[in-house]
Design a protein around this motif. Structure first.
Motif, short mmCIF file in Angstrom:
data_model
loop_
_atom_site.label_atom_id
_atom_site.label_comp_id
_atom_site.label_asym_id
_atom_site.label_seq_id
_atom_site.Cartn_x
_atom_site.Cartn_y
_atom_site.Cartn_z
N VAL A 112 -20.36 -2.43 26.71
CA VAL A 112 -19.11 -2.25 27.46
C VAL A 112 -18.54 -0.86 27.21
N SER A 113 -18.44 -0.46 25.95
CA SER A 113 -17.90 0.86 25.62
C SER A 113 -18.67 1.45 24.43
N LYS A 114 -18.42 2.72 24.15
CA LYS A 114 -19.10 3.36 23.02
C LYS A 114 -18.73 2.68 21.71
N ASN A 115 -17.53 2.10 21.63
CA ASN A 115 -17.11 1.41 20.41
C ASN A 115 -17.95 0.17 20.12
N ASP A 116 -18.65 -0.33 21.13
CA ASP A 116 -19.46 -1.54 20.95
C ASP A 116 -20.91 -1.23 20.54
N ILE A 117 -21.25 0.03 20.53
CA ILE A 117 -22.63 0.40 20.19
C ILE A 117 -22.83 0.28 18.68
N PRO A 118 -23.83 -0.50 18.23
CA PRO A 118 -24.07 -0.70 16.79
C PRO A 118 -24.40 0.61 16.08
N GLN A 119 -24.03 0.68 14.82
CA GLN A 119 -24.26 1.90 14.05
C GLN A 119 -25.74 2.22 13.93
N ASN A 120 -26.58 1.20 13.85
CA ASN A 120 -28.01 1.47 13.71
C ASN A 120 -28.59 2.14 14.96
N VAL A 121 -28.00 1.84 16.13
CA VAL A 121 -28.43 2.50 17.36
C VAL A 121 -27.99 3.97 17.34
N ILE A 122 -26.77 4.22 16.88
CA ILE A 122 -26.27 5.60 16.78
C ILE A 122 -27.11 6.39 15.79
N ASP A 123 -27.42 5.78 14.64
CA ASP A 123 -28.24 6.45 13.61
C ASP A 123 -29.61 6.79 14.16
N TYR A 124 -30.19 5.87 14.93
CA TYR A 124 -31.51 6.10 15.50
C TYR A 124 -31.48 7.28 16.47
N GLU A 125 -30.46 7.33 17.33
CA GLU A 125 -30.34 8.42 18.29
C GLU A 125 -30.15 9.76 17.59
N GLU A 126 -29.36 9.77 16.51
CA GLU A 126 -29.15 11.01 15.74
C GLU A 126 -30.45 11.48 15.09
N LYS A 127 -31.17 10.56 14.52
CA LYS A 127 -32.45 10.89 13.88
C LYS A 127 -33.44 11.43 14.90
N LEU B 12 -24.84 8.28 24.20
CA LEU B 12 -23.98 7.12 24.01
C LEU B 12 -23.17 6.82 25.27
N LYS B 13 -22.75 7.86 25.97
CA LYS B 13 -22.03 7.66 27.23
C LYS B 13 -22.93 7.02 28.27
N GLU B 14 -24.22 7.37 28.24
CA GLU B 14 -25.17 6.77 29.18
C GLU B 14 -25.32 5.27 28.93
N LEU B 15 -25.13 4.84 27.68
CA LEU B 15 -25.27 3.43 27.31
C LEU B 15 -23.99 2.63 27.56
N SER B 16 -22.88 3.32 27.80
CA SER B 16 -21.56 2.70 27.87
C SER B 16 -21.10 2.50 29.31
N LEU B 17 -20.75 1.28 29.67
CA LEU B 17 -20.26 0.97 31.01
C LEU B 17 -18.97 1.72 31.33
N MET B 18 -18.05 1.77 30.40
CA MET B 18 -16.74 2.37 30.64
C MET B 18 -16.82 3.87 30.94
N ASP B 19 -17.90 4.51 30.51
CA ASP B 19 -18.05 5.95 30.71
C ASP B 19 -18.78 6.30 32.00
N GLN B 20 -19.21 5.30 32.77
CA GLN B 20 -19.93 5.58 34.01
C GLN B 20 -18.97 5.96 35.13
N ASN B 21 -19.44 6.82 36.02
CA ASN B 21 -18.69 7.10 37.24
C ASN B 21 -18.78 5.90 38.16
N PHE B 22 -17.65 5.50 38.71
CA PHE B 22 -17.60 4.34 39.59
C PHE B 22 -18.45 4.61 40.83
#
Length: 220
Positions: free
Chosen positions: A112-127, A155-165
């Motif tokens: 739904v939003s970037k706040n919902d993305i699990p930390q392990n997914v963020i860590d993987y993307e950073e790595k 992360l914005k690509e994964l987040s619904l709230m950040d998409q252009n309508f």
């Protein structure tokens, strides 16, 4: 010289924004009849109002479904508001339909939003970003800065709230929700969604659902 504001101008602005007639009249008067300036003014006002209501409990609402033509892709969405009265309003129900179609069209969206993305997914993307060849010879400070920018974009690509309508590309889904909070006077939350692709996990197909759904929606 103050431009005369006609009832047709007011109705046109109301149709474009969903704002009340009085607010539309005031916005047009302040903008000396320029509708784009009036729209921007009402949008800012709506976003400010929505921010004040965003912490209120939203436990009513509805579950909306969407099955794309051909029955190869489907979406289930739970969207919440504060009262059953608002849940029955046509504007809220249309919002729910638009969001399900948005989810169907955005195949890269999983949260739904970037706040919902699990930390392990963020860590993987950073790595992943830090290991890319084009960053190998750069100083750590520069490397980390570039990697952070790329991760934020991902992360914005994964987040619904950040998409252009999909129906109005200059508005994000988050702004769309806030516009409806202002319009309907209640907090609105997208709680969860699930997307179903026919045959997903069985075989890999290259059908361009994003283009197909977007083309269908834009042609309406």
């Amino acid at each position: 010289m103050q431009k005369k504001i006609s009832s047709e101008n007011i109705r046109d602005l109301r149709n474009k924004t969903g704002a009340g007639m009085t607010d539309c009249k005031k916005a047009l008067e302040a903008a000396n009849g320029d509708i784009n300036t009036a729209i921007e003014s009402l949008r800012k006002k709506g976003l400010a109002t929505a921010d004040k209501k965003s912490t209120r409990l939203a436990s009513e609402g509805l579950i909306e479904s969407y099955i794309h033509a051909g029955s190869r892709i489907g979406v289930l969405l739970e969207i919440n508001c504060e009262t059953d009265f608002v849940a029955r309003q046509p504007q809220f129900q249309q919002l729910a339909k638009d969001i399900t179609m948005q989810i169907a069209a955005c195949q890269s969206v999983f949260y739904v939003s970037k706040n919902d993305i699990p930390q392990n997914v963020i860590d993987y993307e950073e790595k992943l970003e830090l290991q890319k060849d084009d960053l190998n010879n750069k100083p750590d400070e520069i490397k980390n800065k570039i990697a952070k920018g790329r991760v934020d974009k991902r992360l914005k690509e994964l987040s619904l709230m950040d998409q252009n309508f999909i129906k109005e590309q200059n508005v994000t889904v988050e702004e769309l929700i806030k516009q409806h909070i202002s319009l309907l006077g209640e907090n609105i939350k997208i709680r969860r969604f699930e997307r179903f692709l026919l045959g997903e996990g069985i075989e890999n197909k290259n059908n361009n659902f994003v283009h197909e759904v977007s083309s269908m929606i834009q042609s309406k």
